[in-house]
Design a protein around this motif. Structure first.
Motif, short mmCIF file in Angstrom:
data_model
loop_
_atom_site.label_atom_id
_atom_site.label_comp_id
_atom_site.label_asym_id
_atom_site.label_seq_id
_atom_site.Cartn_x
_atom_site.Cartn_y
_atom_site.Cartn_z
N ALA A 170 -1.00 77.44 -7.41
CA ALA A 170 -0.86 77.42 -8.85
C ALA A 170 0.55 77.81 -9.26
O ALA A 170 1.16 77.21 -10.15
CB ALA A 170 -1.87 78.37 -9.47
N ALA A 171 1.05 78.81 -8.57
CA ALA A 171 2.40 79.27 -8.88
C ALA A 171 3.39 78.15 -8.64
O ALA A 171 4.33 77.93 -9.41
CB ALA A 171 2.74 80.49 -8.03
N LEU A 172 3.19 77.43 -7.51
CA LEU A 172 4.08 76.31 -7.20
C LEU A 172 4.02 75.26 -8.29
O LEU A 172 5.05 74.80 -8.79
CB LEU A 172 3.66 75.69 -5.87
N LEU A 173 2.80 74.94 -8.68
CA LEU A 173 2.63 73.94 -9.73
C LEU A 173 3.31 74.40 -11.01
O LEU A 173 3.99 73.63 -11.69
CB LEU A 173 1.13 73.71 -9.99
N ALA A 174 3.10 75.69 -11.30
CA ALA A 174 3.71 76.23 -12.50
C ALA A 174 5.22 76.12 -12.41
O ALA A 174 5.90 75.80 -13.38
CB ALA A 174 3.28 77.68 -12.68
N ALA A 175 5.72 76.38 -11.20
CA ALA A 175 7.17 76.30 -11.02
C ALA A 175 7.66 74.88 -11.27
O ALA A 175 8.69 74.66 -11.89
CB ALA A 175 7.53 76.75 -9.61
N LEU A 176 6.86 73.92 -10.77
CA LEU A 176 7.26 72.52 -10.96
C LEU A 176 7.30 72.16 -12.45
O LEU A 176 8.08 71.32 -12.87
CB LEU A 176 6.26 71.60 -10.25
N ALA A 177 6.43 72.83 -13.18
CA ALA A 177 6.32 72.47 -14.59
C ALA A 177 7.30 73.25 -15.46
O ALA A 177 7.30 73.10 -16.66
CB ALA A 177 4.91 72.72 -15.08
N THR A 178 8.08 74.09 -14.87
CA THR A 178 8.99 74.90 -15.70
C THR A 178 10.00 73.98 -16.37
O THR A 178 10.47 73.00 -15.80
CB THR A 178 9.73 75.95 -14.85
N PRO A 179 10.34 74.34 -17.60
CA PRO A 179 11.17 73.46 -18.41
C PRO A 179 12.52 73.12 -17.77
O PRO A 179 13.01 72.00 -17.89
CB PRO A 179 11.39 74.27 -19.69
N ALA A 180 13.08 74.09 -17.06
CA ALA A 180 14.42 73.89 -16.53
C ALA A 180 14.51 72.63 -15.66
O ALA A 180 15.48 71.87 -15.73
CB ALA A 180 14.86 75.10 -15.74
N LEU A 181 13.45 72.43 -14.87
CA LEU A 181 13.50 71.29 -13.96
C LEU A 181 12.99 70.01 -14.61
O LEU A 181 13.20 68.92 -14.10
CB LEU A 181 12.63 71.59 -12.73
N ALA A 182 12.30 70.19 -15.74
CA ALA A 182 11.55 69.06 -16.26
C ALA A 182 12.46 68.01 -16.87
O ALA A 182 13.46 68.31 -17.51
CB ALA A 182 10.56 69.54 -17.30
N GLN A 183 12.03 66.79 -16.61
CA GLN A 183 12.67 65.65 -17.22
C GLN A 183 12.13 65.51 -18.64
O GLN A 183 11.04 65.99 -18.93
CB GLN A 183 12.28 64.42 -16.39
N ASP A 184 12.84 64.86 -19.52
CA ASP A 184 12.29 64.57 -20.84
C ASP A 184 11.08 63.68 -20.68
O ASP A 184 10.99 62.91 -19.73
CB ASP A 184 13.33 63.83 -21.70
N LEU A 185 10.19 63.80 -21.65
CA LEU A 185 8.95 63.05 -21.57
C LEU A 185 8.81 62.22 -22.83
O LEU A 185 8.97 62.74 -23.94
CB LEU A 185 7.79 64.06 -21.47
N LEU A 186 8.59 60.94 -22.65
CA LEU A 186 8.38 60.07 -23.82
C LEU A 186 6.89 59.73 -23.88
O LEU A 186 6.36 59.12 -22.97
CB LEU A 186 9.22 58.79 -23.69
N VAL A 187 6.24 60.16 -24.94
CA VAL A 187 4.80 59.91 -25.09
C VAL A 187 4.62 58.81 -26.12
O VAL A 187 4.93 58.99 -27.30
CB VAL A 187 4.07 61.20 -25.53
N LYS A 188 4.14 57.67 -25.66
CA LYS A 188 3.90 56.55 -26.57
C LYS A 188 2.40 56.44 -26.88
O LYS A 188 1.59 56.64 -26.00
CB LYS A 188 4.35 55.24 -25.92
N ALA A 189 2.11 56.14 -28.14
CA ALA A 189 0.70 56.01 -28.50
C ALA A 189 0.54 55.07 -29.68
O ALA A 189 1.49 54.81 -30.42
CB ALA A 189 0.12 57.38 -28.85
N GLY A 190 -0.68 54.57 -29.81
CA GLY A 190 -0.99 53.65 -30.91
C GLY A 190 -0.82 54.31 -32.26
O GLY A 190 -0.35 53.71 -33.22
N ARG A 191 -1.25 55.55 -32.35
CA ARG A 191 -1.11 56.31 -33.59
C ARG A 191 -0.70 57.72 -33.26
O ARG A 191 -1.27 58.35 -32.37
CB ARG A 191 -2.43 56.33 -34.37
N VAL A 192 0.31 58.20 -33.96
CA VAL A 192 0.73 59.58 -33.80
C VAL A 192 0.52 60.28 -35.14
O VAL A 192 1.15 59.92 -36.14
CB VAL A 192 2.21 59.68 -33.37
N VAL A 193 -0.42 61.22 -35.15
CA VAL A 193 -0.65 61.98 -36.39
C VAL A 193 0.29 63.18 -36.35
O VAL A 193 0.01 64.20 -35.70
CB VAL A 193 -2.12 62.43 -36.50
#
Lengths: 386, 412, 601
Positions: A11-34
């Protein structure tokens, strides 16, 4: 204890992977964004950077769009995650100091269990942040927090969010003072009086002073007519607008709630509630009283749908799940909508989330997928409800 | 004669305003028992904007233009009744703060639920104002308040916030307490007092502390405010606040008088079932009596343990000795309506006017609210009851009840 | 949005219109005169009376004058077919005349047209399980048994729970959840604004059985024991029916023999044939006990004073007093008469014997008086007339013996109801939750050859869907809402793991017909949300709609008259301002048999 060491490491490893510093930008596309209640963008996208919404829709710069990892949610609807305004996560014992009734300076953050089992029941029902209150067994319980569930563990988003008070029976039946409503009211009145007039005050009264100056929000557990009157009277006397939790008899004081700009956190509803209870949200909305639902996370969306069924406008119902509770806790800039700068907490549905025919597809917290399908292909199930 | 002229001119002067307000009501041809004076045979009562604006013989009072006229031929109008010891339907927990025996500063108003069905029952029986006190489980329970019996906001219903401080003698304050056994204390009820002596001790201790505090602050005013409880007791000692001592049996009544004498405050004796035994002493100390239910033959709460033996002739005994007293429903377990208690008193030697005064103007004076309520006079609150016949008739029914000019109960 | 106005259509088919509003318009009401509304305060009075007295109803006159009513709307899903865009529903009297696309149907002039351009027109909802029109006493009545008819205890209280029509429910099946195992026979009713009417021939529409074990039995074996006990439900039914049959046969035989016996005496007495004939006529019109009396008794027991009379307590005497006693008393008089006749014949034969015979006659005259009172349902035996008769027979003739009246078995309304179930007249509705309960219900059906069973609630039906399909059982689902049985994480709650919103999909996949019902009158307003939740669980909106209209109508046996927008069915119509399953959809108009039951202002 609950988790094996390997799990923890993983879990710690996963958490580390998800840390913002390493994270790439994320583009979330959807049919409707409220983006917020009443503001819906068709065929739009969100750009998530460091767990926050960096850009919405047309504002996304082309180069950022190109560099980001894309998650295509097809024709699904994306809305801000639900905010559970008040809960104790069944940890009353740890969130209420049993020997004393008046403990406004105790800190809930210090009893927050990031690995708590109850946290697992939030994201599957769309809850992406919640107000953790002190136990309603204390007249002045302490300083509540805004917290979030996560992929593996929760986290405290704001350790100093509000002060919790309680006038309900649970606060008066603990074999210590007070044992009566008048005792509880007198206790609070004297304390606020002392905080207002005293030259030097201790840490407990300092908290009350912040409430009176408007620097800190106050939530008050109150259910019956007399308790609601008491909460409102206290607010009027010491110049603060309380957020009332419970309010089962709120229908008797709707006008007064509006007059004092108090908000109400209603319990989640079930279909078997009395019709008058199911119609209460509609009445509160008509009177301009802010309200939201808290109680069983699983019932939040059902409560909103029931309220809509019994007269509440859709927009108000959506607000009651997202923006209103965030505003009640003073955190509307961080959670409760998908505006620029807010946390990337969102839920994905294959339709309007207020129709029970729509299915909950996924939940994301801080730009991290925590529940449901991680990314969607175009949904094969078409809504044929008309 | 002068009065009639005055009311005429008053009503005339008010007529234009009243017509504009459209809420003027005139009750005509009624027998009016205004309170504190003999009944008027055929009288007209005019109310507007929640106040009484005129009262006089029907042929003397000019009806304002646009007034709603209610013909009360054959009916009797009295002021709204005042129950000086009203048991609201508070559950035991909220009427008593049980964490301490002495809680002089707690206000029963804080616990009141305006939607309490007891208020509805009171209105139906013609009671428009109630004096509500904390429960009887504490030695010094706290502050009683005077409120109207109709409304949904306690603050709006309020007539007088801190009307009295209740002290309780007898067995009730010590009833639930236990002495620690085997050195173990498992509940907050393991404490003093556990006896009658202990109850008196608690009162004496409280007033002693208050006296000490008074002397200290006199010496050094910069010491800051005393604790709220001491502040209330100080007011009692200074005569600014009425003490109501609930005592039933002869010995408790004597104790109540002795304590008042000892600390130099005046007290009202509440319940006072055995007051007939010491009417002379009460008269000598100029104490007033809130007689808890003249009809009570069994005393509830504490009951026989307090050893009181009520007599139906108590009212006459008190009246003969010139003791000022009012009639309340008190803790009578049979819960007769207040008007029936007055009827009972009237049948046991009290004059009819005296009996009605004992539930209208006398309690208003006792509670210090006679400037607003308790009698029918121009300028006072329009709290009134229209009875089907003489209210002291056993068949009398409160047909219409008005509080602040608004109809709150109608029986047809 | 929805304009509601009259529209004049050019006078193309004036003659048709004439005929439509003429004698033909009365046709439906002539066919079903009973269907006229009868609004009354109490349920007992509203049961259709067998006699059709002329009604003073202004409604009847109104219905005749109204003739046609036309509803046009944006979407018309008739359930029996695909949804129709810009559809139109034409109603004549209390029935649907036509359903189609706007413009396709020619309308006569001066027709009232209700237009809902944005609206949706659905068939009136059919709630296959509700407790509306029952009071708390009935709902908790543990003394209900299979013979009780719920229809006889229905009341109209006018509280909000009873307002089914304003939520679009035009047909409902009433049952109660008492603690009894056999909970009486449920009724199909048509709710209306000021009450309800019972559906003719469906007053006793199904027998309710509770297969769910009580909360006391925690251990699986304990539960199994309870279920096994329930499986013995039909035990003794065979014997009971045999007994009834035997009685009927015996009765026939008795009548025949009695006839012979009479004939013998007629021949013997020769001239005196008038009075025996009378007796014969009476014997012939003796009621056939099996066919008519049981429902009457069931009624009496269900509604007995306080409804609490113990079966077999006071009721037994009452029953015993009815036909048997009459029969016995009559028989005795008959026997006395015969004896007299025989004496007369003797007298006629020899006038000299009159002195001898006068004594026995006097004895005969005296004796019957005390005997006629306490016969206790038994035919007189060894009584003087008979004694004399038999003596005479032995002495004077060897003619047929006087037959003995057959013993009548005790009527058991519960067994009668079970017999109806076995005969397929009504279905057996079984409330079962767990898998073992559902299996026990299915086993009950298999073992006893029950033609129709309907499973109620059936939380675990998803796990045994194939077995249910195999046996052709149907399911009435209630509580179809997310987390209806508690939080899924709650370990202490044995039902929390069942997601009822997924259940419709599981049943659909297995091919089990299912209805979605409110279960409680209070939930009528939530019924569309339940449909929506079922859609969320995976079925299509059409299937969900069918589960609230046509399928329940089929389960209740009223699909010929309601459940879809189809020609010749009742004009039970629900008009909403949007798709039924959207949360904010409001009911605009509800018609029941063509009458406006609810209209949003």
């Amino acid at each position: 204890m609950q988790t094996s060491p390997t799990c923890t490491v993983a879990a710690a490893l996963l958490a580390a992977l998800a840390t913002p510093a390493l994270a790439q930008d994320l583009l979330v596309k959807a049919g409707r964004v409220v983006v917020a209640p009443g503001t819906t963008l068709e065929n739009s996208a969100l750009l998530v950077r460091d767990g926050k919404i960096a850009y919405v829709g047309k504002d996304i710069p082309a180069e950022a769009r190109a560099r980001a990892r894309t998650v295509d949610l097809g024709d699904h609807t994306v809305s801000a995650g639900f905010v559970l305004a008040a809960t104790t996560l069944d940890a009353d014992a740890d969130l209420g100091e049993g020997a004393l009734a008046f403990t406004p300076d105790l800190r809930v953050a210090e009893a927050f269990d990031a690995w708590g089992k109850r946290l697992e029941h939030l994201a599957p029902h769309g809850v992406t942040s919640f107000g953790l209150t002190p136990s309603p067994r204390n007249v002045a319980g302490g300083i509540g927090i805004l917290a979030k569930p996560g992929k593996d563990r929760g986290r405290v988003a704001e350790a100093d969010a509000f002060v919790g008070f309680s006038l309900v029976r649970a606060a008066r039946s603990q074999e210590r003072d007070p044992t009566s409503l008048m005792g509880a009211r007198a206790m609070l009145r004297e304390a606020f009086d002392a905080a207002r007039t005293g030259a030097e005050v201790g840490p407990d009264l300092a908290v009350l002073r912040q409430v009176m100056s408007g620097a800190r929000r106050a939530v008050v557990y109150a259910d019956t007519f007399a308790e609601l009157n008491a909460a409102l009277a206290l607010g009027a006397q010491f110049n603060f607008a309380p957020v009332i939790i419970g309010g089962s008899e709120a229908s008797k004081v709707v006008d007064k709630l509006a007059e004092r700009s108090a908000g109400v956190v209603l319990g989640t509803m079930s279909p078997t509630n009395r019709i008058a209870d199911l119609e209460l949200p509609g009445k509160l909305a008509a009177a301009g009283v802010p309200f939201c639902f808290a109680g069983q996370p699983a019932q939040m969306r059902v409560s909103a749908a029931l309220a809509v069924r019994h007269g509440l406008p859709r927009e108000a119902a959506h607000a009651a799940l997202t923006r209103t509770p965030a505003t009640m806790l003073g955190r509307q800039a961080e959670v409760g909508s998908l505006r620029q700068g807010c946390s990337a907490d969102f839920v994905v549905f294959d339709g309007d989330l207020l129709d029970l025919s729509a299915r909950h597809v996924a939940t994301w917290v801080d730009g991290v997928h925590v529940h449901g399908q991680s990314h969607s292909h175009s949904s094969k199930h078409s809504k044929a409800s008309r | 004669m002068i009065r009639t002229l005055l009311t005429c001119s008053l009503s005339l002067a008010l007529a234009p305003i009243a017509a504009a307000q459209q809420d003027v009501t005139a009750f005509t041809n009624a027998r009016v028992v205004a309170g504190g004076k003999p009944a008027m045979a055929a009288a007209t009562l005019v109310i507007a904007s929640g106040k009484i604006v005129a009262l006089g013989a029907s042929d003397k009072v000019t009806l304002p233009e646009g007034a709603t006229v209610v013909d009360c031929e054959g009916k009797t109008i009295t002021p709204g009744l005042i129950d000086a010891s009203f048991m609201a339907g508070l559950n035991g927990e909220d009427a008593n703060e049980q964490s301490d025996e002495v809680t002089p500063h707690l206000r029963i108003l804080d616990s009141l639920d305006p939607a309490d069905p007891m208020f509805r029952r009171a209105r139906r029986d013609g009671v428009t104002t109630a004096h509500v006190m904390p429960g009887t489980m504490n030695v010094i329970g706290g502050l009683g308040c005077v409120i109207k019996t109709a409304g949904d906001d306690p603050d709006a219903m309020l007539v007088k916030q801190d009307a009295s401080m209740r002290i309780v003698m007898g067995s009730e304050p010590s009833m639930r307490n236990r002495a620690p056994r085997g050195g173990r204390v498992e509940s907050m009820y393991y404490r003093r007092p556990t006896s009658r002596m202990g109850v008196v001790w608690a009162v004496r201790r409280a007033f002693f502390d208050a006296q000490e505090a008074m002397q200290k602050t006199r010496g050094a005013p910069d010491q800051g405010r005393p604790s709220p409880g001491v502040e209330v007791l100080t007011q009692v000692l200074q005569g600014k606040l009425t003490a109501v001592t609930t005592a039933r049996s002869e010995q408790d009544l004597r104790t109540a008088l002795r304590l008042a004498d000892e600390f130099g405050y005046r007290t009202v004796l509440d319940e006072a079932q055995d007051a007939y035994m010491l009417a002379d002493e009460i008269a000598a100390q100029r104490a007033t009596v809130m007689l808890g239910a003249p009809s009570a033959t069994a005393v509830s709460g504490g009951g026989s343990r307090d050893g009181a033996s009520p007599r139906s002739g108590t009212v006459r005994a008190l009246a003969n000795k010139g003791v000022t007293f009012v009639i309340t429903t008190g803790t009578n377990s049979r819960r007769l309506p207040l008007i029936r208690e007055a009827m009972f008193a009237a049948r046991n030697g009290l004059g009819p006017q005296q009996a009605l005064d004992a539930i209208t103007i006398e309690p208003a004076k006792l509670l210090g609210v006679d400037d607003r309520i308790g009698s029918l006079a121009p300028g006072k609150d329009a709290d009134l009851v229209i009875w089907s016949q003489d209210p002291l008739d056993p068949a009398a029914v409160a047909e219409s009840v008005y509080i602040d000019g608004k109809s709150v109960s109608q029986i047809r | 949005m929805q304009s509601l106005r009259s529209r004049i259509v050019p006078a193309l088919l004036a003659t048709w219109m004439l005929s439509a509003s003429g004698p033909n318009a009365q046709e439906p009401s002539a066919e079903k005169p009973n269907a006229q509304p009868e609004r009354s305060e109490s349920g007992n009075e509203s049961s259709p009376s067998p006699q059709q007295e002329p009604r003073r109803g202004r409604r009847r006159a109104g219905a005749r004058r109204r003739g046609l009513m036309v509803i046009e709307a944006g979407v018309v899903p008739p359930v029996s077919g695909p949804p129709i865009e810009d559809g139109v529903v034409v109603i004549r009297g209390e029935r649907i005349l036509a359903v189609g696309r706007q413009g396709e149907l020619q309308l006569p002039p001066n027709t009232e047209v209700l237009q809902f351009p944005e609206g949706h027109v659905y068939p009136g909802l059919v709630d296959a399980s509700t407790d509306a029109f029952t009071d708390a006493g009935l709902q908790k009545d543990g003394s209900l048994n299979g013979g009780s008819a719920i229809s006889e205890a229905l009341v109209w209280t006018g509280d909000r729970d009873d307002m089914l029509t304003e939520h679009g429910v035009t047909t409902a099946y009433i049952n109660v959840r008492s603690s009894a195992q056999l909970r009486g026979q449920g009724a199909v009713v048509r709710p209306m604004r000021g009450g309800f009417e019972l559906w003719e021939d469906r007053e006793q529409a199904a027998l309710q059985l509770r297969m769910a074990v009580g909360s006391g039995a925690q251990h699986p074996l304990q539960r199994q024991a309870q279920l096994t006990a329930t499986g013995k439900l039909f035990d003794g039914l065979e014997e009971y029916r045999d007994g009834l049959e035997k009685f009927e046969k015996d009765l026939e035989k008795y009548n025949e023999e009695f006839e012979k016996y009479l004939d013998h005496h007629r021949k013997k007495s020769g001239k005196a044939d008038k009075k025996p004939e009378e007796g014969e006529a009476k014997a012939a019109e003796e009621p056939k006990p099996s066919s008519e009396s049981p429902p009457a008794e069931g009624r009496r027991r269900g509604r007995g004073p306080g409804g609490r009379r113990r079966p077999g307590g006071g009721g037994r005497d009452e029953r015993a007093a009815d036909p048997d006693t009459d029969r016995a008393a009559m028989e005795q008089t008959l026997a006395t008469l015969l004896a007299l006749l025989a004496n007369e014949a003797e007298d006629a034969a020899g006038s000299q014997g009159s002195l001898r015979s006068s004594a026995p006659v006097a004895r005969i005259e005296q004796d019957p008086a005390p005997q006629s009172k306490p016969p206790q349902g038994k035919p007189p035996q060894g009584k003087p007339p008979q004694g004399k008769e038999s003596k005479d027979d032995k002495k004077k003739s060897d003619g047929p013996k006087r037959p003995k009246y057959p013993k009548k078995p005790r009527n058991d309304p519960q067994k009668d109801a079970l017999a109806k179930v076995i005969d397929g007249a009504i279905p057996l509705r079984i409330e079962a939750h767990r898998v073992e309960e559902l299996r026990a219900a299915l086993r009950l059906q298999r073992d006893n050859d029950v033609p129709q069973i309907v499973l109620e609630q059936a939380y675990a039906a998803g796990l045994v869907a194939d077995e249910i399909a195999e046996q052709g059982a149907t399911v009435v689902l209630t509580n179809v809402m997310p987390n209806a049985l508690g939080d899924a994480g709650d370990k202490r709650n044995p039902f929390a793991k069942f997601d009822l919103t997924k259940l419709p999909k599981q049943l659909e996949d297995a091919g089990v017909p299912f209805a979605i019902a409110s279960g409680r009158a209070r939930l009528a307003s939530v019924l569309p949300l339940m449909g929506a939740a079922a859609v969320g669980g995976g079925i299509s909106a059409e299937a969900a709609l069918r589960a609230m209209t046509l399928t329940p109508a089929e389960i209740l046996g009223v699909a010929e008259d309601t459940g879809s927008l189809t020609r010749e069915k009742y004009a039970d119509v629900l008009v909403t301002n949007g798709p039924l399953f959207a949360s904010d959809t409001r009911v605009l108009l509800v018609l029941s048999k063509g009458r406006k039951e609810f209209e949003r202002q």
